[in-house]
Enzyme design. Structure first.
Site, short mmCIF file in Angstrom:
data_model
loop_
_atom_site.label_atom_id
_atom_site.label_comp_id
_atom_site.label_asym_id
_atom_site.label_seq_id
_atom_site.Cartn_x
_atom_site.Cartn_y
_atom_site.Cartn_z
N GLU A 186 0.86 -1.19 0.00
CA GLU A 186 0.00 0.00 0.00
C GLU A 186 0.89 1.23 0.00
O GLU A 186 1.77 1.36 0.85
CB GLU A 186 -0.89 0.01 1.25
CG GLU A 186 -1.56 1.35 1.53
CD GLU A 186 -1.94 1.51 2.99
OE1 GLU A 186 -2.10 2.68 3.43
OE2 GLU A 186 -2.08 0.50 3.70
N THR A 202 -4.40 5.92 2.94
CA THR A 202 -4.66 7.27 3.45
C THR A 202 -5.50 8.07 2.45
O THR A 202 -5.25 9.24 2.18
CB THR A 202 -3.36 8.03 3.79
OG1 THR A 202 -2.42 7.12 4.39
CG2 THR A 202 -3.63 9.15 4.79
N LYS A 255 -10.99 -2.07 7.80
CA LYS A 255 -9.69 -1.83 8.42
C LYS A 255 -9.91 -1.39 9.86
O LYS A 255 -10.46 -0.33 10.11
CB LYS A 255 -8.96 -0.75 7.62
CG LYS A 255 -7.74 -0.13 8.27
CD LYS A 255 -7.20 0.97 7.35
CE LYS A 255 -6.23 1.88 8.06
NZ LYS A 255 -5.72 2.95 7.16
#
Length: 215
Positions: A42, A70, A130
């Site tokens: 990621e 993010t 998440k």
């Protein structure tokens, strides 16, 4: 495509979180992770040149599953998807971002913490959530969530290290997002990519042992 990506995340379980200062270093970082056995990365969108980094990794490492992290809004999600991101990770829950992912058939894994947020994300169409920051409650929280919400696929992110990765997998985490304990900025700045490779190898070993013990 989103279904296959979620499957790949569940199978590999380890997602390396990369925060880069330039696109020049991302290739060396990913190469080290790849040699260490990591297959999912990621790249955080608050890194300089994140979109170029995603494009570069997709081009140089076609076997890697590459996500954008993010991501705070649907516009950023779309930019990342057009750059080639295979999945989107967000620190918070935003319905519009999940909808953007569904429009392009790209998995969005939203950040949640409470049971209410987790179920809401599932109802919005998220195939995986998440749990962030996971360090706040530890591995037992994953197990507790699965009591009333067994359908949830949870990725634990925040504070995951070599000392607790096994415990999170045993507790039922479908995947782990691993940041500085794997891709330490100091290692990147010093050019110690061999240590990143070694850490990746150790995480993979822990994951394989934990998975074997669960069977």
């Amino acid at each position: 495509m989103s279904y296959q990506v979620i499957q790949a995340i569940e199978q590999n379980q380890l997602v390396a979180i990369i925060r880069i200062t330039s696109t020049d270093e991302v290739e060396s970082v990913v190469n080290s992770l790849f040699k260490g056995g990591i297959r999912i990365v990621e790249i955080t969108m608050n890194s300089p040149g994140a979109l170029q980094g995603i494009e570069r990794v997709k081009r140089v490492f076609p076997e890697m599953v590459v996500g954008a992290g993010t991501v705070l809004d649907p516009e950023t999600a779309r930019s990342a998807i057009l750059a080639g991101a295979d999945f989107i990770l967000t620190p918070t829950l935003k319905k519009e971002t999940i909808e953007m992912g569904r429009r392009y058939d790209v998995a969005v894994i939203p950040g949640v913490l409470s049971p209410t947020e987790a179920l809401t994300a599932y109802e919005y169409g998220a195939s995986m959530v998440k749990i962030f920051p996971a360090r706040t409650f530890g591995p037992s929280y994953i197990r507790d969530l699965h009591g009333p919400l067994p359908q949830l696929k949870c990725m634990a992110v925040g504070g995951i290290g070599l000392d607790n990765a096994h415990s999170y997998i045993e507790a039922g985490a479908a995947a782990l997002g691993i940041g500085s304990s794997l891709v330490d900025e100091r290692l990147i700045l010093s050019g110690d990519f061999a240590e990143i490779e070694e850490r990746a190898r150790r995480f993979v070993q822990i994951q394989q042992e934990a998975t074997t013990n669960k069977v």
